[in-house]
Design a protein around this motif. Sequence first.
Motif, PDB file in Angstrom:
ATOM      1  N   ARG A  73       0.839  -1.193   0.000  1.00  0.00           N
ATOM      2  CA  ARG A  73       0.000   0.000   0.000  1.00  0.00           C
ATOM      3  C   ARG A  73       0.878   1.248   0.000  1.00  0.00           C
ATOM      4  O   ARG A  73       1.887   1.311   0.727  1.00  0.00           O
ATOM      5  CB  ARG A  73      -0.922   0.015   1.213  1.00  0.00           C
ATOM      6  CG  ARG A  73      -1.957   1.165   1.187  1.00  0.00           C
ATOM      7  CD  ARG A  73      -2.957   0.982   2.305  1.00  0.00           C
ATOM      8  NE  ARG A  73      -3.879   2.105   2.448  1.00  0.00           N
ATOM      9  CZ  ARG A  73      -5.041   2.220   1.825  1.00  0.00           C
ATOM     10  NH1 ARG A  73      -5.398   1.285   0.954  1.00  0.00           N
ATOM     11  NH2 ARG A  73      -5.831   3.259   2.025  1.00  0.00           N
ATOM     12  N   SER A 126       0.964  -8.422  -2.800  1.00  0.00           N
ATOM     13  CA  SER A 126       0.909  -7.008  -2.444  1.00  0.00           C
ATOM     14  C   SER A 126      -0.444  -6.476  -2.866  1.00  0.00           C
ATOM     15  O   SER A 126      -0.998  -6.894  -3.884  1.00  0.00           O
ATOM     16  CB  SER A 126       2.047  -6.226  -3.126  1.00  0.00           C
ATOM     17  OG  SER A 126       2.048  -6.460  -4.528  1.00  0.00           O
ATOM     18  N   THR A 127      -0.986  -5.548  -2.069  1.00  0.00           N
ATOM     19  CA  THR A 127      -2.338  -5.061  -2.321  1.00  0.00           C
ATOM     20  C   THR A 127      -2.545  -3.715  -1.640  1.00  0.00           C
ATOM     21  O   THR A 127      -1.859  -3.391  -0.665  1.00  0.00           O
ATOM     22  CB  THR A 127      -3.392  -6.066  -1.814  1.00  0.00           C
ATOM     23  OG1 THR A 127      -4.705  -5.551  -2.031  1.00  0.00           O
ATOM     24  CG2 THR A 127      -3.220  -6.341  -0.324  1.00  0.00           C
ATOM     25  N   PHE A 128      -3.492  -2.930  -2.153  1.00  0.00           N
ATOM     26  CA  PHE A 128      -3.893  -1.699  -1.476  1.00  0.00           C
ATOM     27  C   PHE A 128      -4.911  -1.983  -0.383  1.00  0.00           C
ATOM     28  O   PHE A 128      -5.250  -1.086   0.390  1.00  0.00           O
ATOM     29  CB  PHE A 128      -4.489  -0.710  -2.482  1.00  0.00           C
ATOM     30  CG  PHE A 128      -3.488  -0.136  -3.450  1.00  0.00           C
ATOM     31  CD1 PHE A 128      -2.121  -0.221  -3.202  1.00  0.00           C
ATOM     32  CD2 PHE A 128      -3.906   0.503  -4.602  1.00  0.00           C
ATOM     33  CE1 PHE A 128      -1.195   0.303  -4.089  1.00  0.00           C
ATOM     34  CE2 PHE A 128      -2.979   1.037  -5.491  1.00  0.00           C
ATOM     35  CZ  PHE A 128      -1.622   0.933  -5.233  1.00  0.00           C
ATOM     36  N   SER A 140      -7.278  -4.609  -5.483  1.00  0.00           N
ATOM     37  CA  SER A 140      -6.171  -4.650  -6.425  1.00  0.00           C
ATOM     38  C   SER A 140      -5.069  -5.471  -5.774  1.00  0.00           C
ATOM     39  O   SER A 140      -4.752  -5.281  -4.594  1.00  0.00           O
ATOM     40  CB  SER A 140      -5.661  -3.247  -6.735  1.00  0.00           C
ATOM     41  OG  SER A 140      -6.586  -2.523  -7.507  1.00  0.00           O
ATOM     42  N   GLU A 141      -4.501  -6.403  -6.514  1.00  0.00           N
ATOM     43  CA  GLU A 141      -3.429  -7.235  -5.969  1.00  0.00           C
ATOM     44  C   GLU A 141      -2.243  -7.280  -6.930  1.00  0.00           C
ATOM     45  O   GLU A 141      -2.355  -6.862  -8.079  1.00  0.00           O
ATOM     46  CB  GLU A 141      -3.939  -8.640  -5.653  1.00  0.00           C
ATOM     47  CG  GLU A 141      -4.582  -9.360  -6.810  1.00  0.00           C
ATOM     48  CD  GLU A 141      -5.136 -10.722  -6.393  1.00  0.00           C
ATOM     49  OE1 GLU A 141      -5.076 -11.051  -5.201  1.00  0.00           O
ATOM     50  OE2 GLU A 141      -5.615 -11.439  -7.281  1.00  0.00           O
ATOM     51  N   THR A 143       0.109  -5.300  -6.581  1.00  0.00           N
ATOM     52  CA  THR A 143       0.258  -3.873  -6.853  1.00  0.00           C
ATOM     53  C   THR A 143       1.719  -3.446  -6.990  1.00  0.00           C
ATOM     54  O   THR A 143       1.991  -2.398  -7.562  1.00  0.00           O
ATOM     55  CB  THR A 143      -0.400  -3.042  -5.743  1.00  0.00           C
ATOM     56  OG1 THR A 143       0.112  -3.459  -4.462  1.00  0.00           O
ATOM     57  CG2 THR A 143      -1.907  -3.230  -5.748  1.00  0.00           C
ATOM     58  N   ALA A 148      -0.037  -6.530 -12.052  1.00  0.00           N
ATOM     59  CA  ALA A 148      -1.112  -6.107 -11.137  1.00  0.00           C
ATOM     60  C   ALA A 148      -2.471  -6.360 -11.771  1.00  0.00           C
ATOM     61  O   ALA A 148      -2.646  -6.271 -12.991  1.00  0.00           O
ATOM     62  CB  ALA A 148      -0.951  -4.629 -10.809  1.00  0.00           C
ATOM     63  N   PHE A 150      -7.010  -6.187 -10.815  1.00  0.00           N
ATOM     64  CA  PHE A 150      -8.144  -5.888  -9.940  1.00  0.00           C
ATOM     65  C   PHE A 150      -9.074  -7.087 -10.004  1.00  0.00           C
ATOM     66  O   PHE A 150      -9.402  -7.571 -11.084  1.00  0.00           O
ATOM     67  CB  PHE A 150      -8.865  -4.623 -10.418  1.00  0.00           C
ATOM     68  CG  PHE A 150     -10.061  -4.249  -9.579  1.00  0.00           C
ATOM     69  CD1 PHE A 150      -9.915  -3.445  -8.457  1.00  0.00           C
ATOM     70  CD2 PHE A 150     -11.329  -4.706  -9.916  1.00  0.00           C
ATOM     71  CE1 PHE A 150     -11.013  -3.101  -7.687  1.00  0.00           C
ATOM     72  CE2 PHE A 150     -12.436  -4.366  -9.152  1.00  0.00           C
ATOM     73  CZ  PHE A 150     -12.274  -3.559  -8.034  1.00  0.00           C
ATOM     74  N   ILE A 167      -4.372  -1.650 -11.888  1.00  0.00           N
ATOM     75  CA  ILE A 167      -4.763  -1.240 -10.536  1.00  0.00           C
ATOM     76  C   ILE A 167      -5.985  -0.332 -10.624  1.00  0.00           C
ATOM     77  O   ILE A 167      -6.060   0.547 -11.480  1.00  0.00           O
ATOM     78  CB  ILE A 167      -3.598  -0.504  -9.845  1.00  0.00           C
ATOM     79  CG1 ILE A 167      -2.399  -1.449  -9.689  1.00  0.00           C
ATOM     80  CG2 ILE A 167      -4.011   0.034  -8.485  1.00  0.00           C
ATOM     81  CD1 ILE A 167      -1.143  -0.760  -9.197  1.00  0.00           C
ATOM     82  N   GLU A 169      -9.517   1.467  -8.186  1.00  0.00           N
ATOM     83  CA  GLU A 169     -10.140   1.773  -6.904  1.00  0.00           C
ATOM     84  C   GLU A 169     -11.642   1.934  -7.136  1.00  0.00           C
ATOM     85  O   GLU A 169     -12.052   2.542  -8.132  1.00  0.00           O
ATOM     86  CB  GLU A 169      -9.549   3.059  -6.337  1.00  0.00           C
ATOM     87  CG  GLU A 169     -10.051   3.443  -4.957  1.00  0.00           C
ATOM     88  CD  GLU A 169      -9.346   4.689  -4.442  1.00  0.00           C
ATOM     89  OE1 GLU A 169      -8.320   4.550  -3.764  1.00  0.00           O
ATOM     90  OE2 GLU A 169      -9.833   5.804  -4.716  1.00  0.00           O
TER      91      GLU A 169
END
Length: 439
Positions: A73, A126-128, A140-141, A143, A148, A150, A167, A169
């Motif tokens: 993140r 890794s992800t937000f 999202s992974e 990242t 990357a 979604f 990625i 949101e």
Amino acid sequence: MLLAAGCSGDPDRGALAAQGWTGTGVNSVSRPMAGAGVTAVTGLRTDGSLETSVFDLAGGRRLWSRPATMVGRLSGMGVQPPAVTGTPGKGLVTAVEPRKTGKWNATLVARDARTGTERWARPVDSTFGPVRCGPNVCLSEFTARKNAQFVALDPATGRPLWRTPGIAEVEHQDASRAVLFRMAKKPTLEARDLRTGRTLWTFPVDRAVGSGVNLSGGWAFGTAKAPGGAGEVLVGYMAPYQARKGGTLSPYGFFGLRLADGKQVWTRKRLLRIYPSPNPATGLFARQITPRGGFGAFERIDPGSGRTTATLGADKAPRSLWWLSLPADMSKLGFVVQGKPGSAYELSNGARVTDPALRAWSFCSMNPPELRITGLRGFYPIAALCAYDVATGKKAAAPGAPPLWYTGSSDGWRVWRDERGAVHGVRDGSGSAPGMYGA
């Protein structure tokens, strides 16, 4: 930029909701998320580790907590909150936990909202962080990698329903669709069917504010009613970014899209969002930038149409260092001067407010200390608001709950963190609305 710019049939339960509650045992540092009869927040422990804490929404009793972490993140996004999905009795709280499996850095875990019992888990690189998108859990992974993606997950099993490269949101969601902000060199907004992932419409952001948008400046989105009952408008804001001192600013401003088909309704370039202020879809407050690059007048803009409804000249701001403030009803614009007399003006006619008892809300601090999270740097707690007596510049005693435009609401429940990290909740209305940091 900061400176410039319900109730059940149980009478006891209803009375408790009206007076509100304060949760204990957690130092909350993320935005609290409410739904499914609970509120969940990410807290910081004294040893520097993170935790997910879940409270009963009706009474504030702490239900359970589990270790949490962040992997991949960006610090500018703040500490990720848990995702709350489902309905009371069938709710889930999903968060990233520090469970490593082989090459995977952590694990996305969905737990029963009331008991904390694990329902499913998914390893992550890794992800937000997870978010609610309609009935689903989305994230999202990878990242931190070139591959990357979604992905939308079935809330019951954690299995992927659909995925798309890159990625993104979630900026709007309902029972059948989600609008994604695709974070790329040329960012776009994209509506997707939640069940199949089918693209419903796409809108390039540079079409609204200009070519060369830089995501380092930040962004905000919300959904407002269109004038005359003509559906809903997705209101967007892209903030400017200056790569070097004295350099040009990246394109910035506000715009509105018709939610049904993604068609542009209005745009207002070269306007700054001012802080603190409501979500742009609830109350759009901005400041002009002069042709020479200086700060100009303040404006209130109708989110549905993009038209200016009130203007306050730049000369109204005090000469000394001030903090912008707004009362709960957003009818005035105040300038708080720390420990000294400030000023406020009616937005309807620009007249100076003479009420010596006027209270308005602003940030509790402009310089919060960095969070001491083990292994992570550059993260700060979600900003809290405090009430000030504008006439004296001092914090107000016993100010009560912050305004709706800051907290937002979920089925009438308003939940927030104070400047000390305590979690508070009160049910003093109905319906749902976005707060300063979104829905």
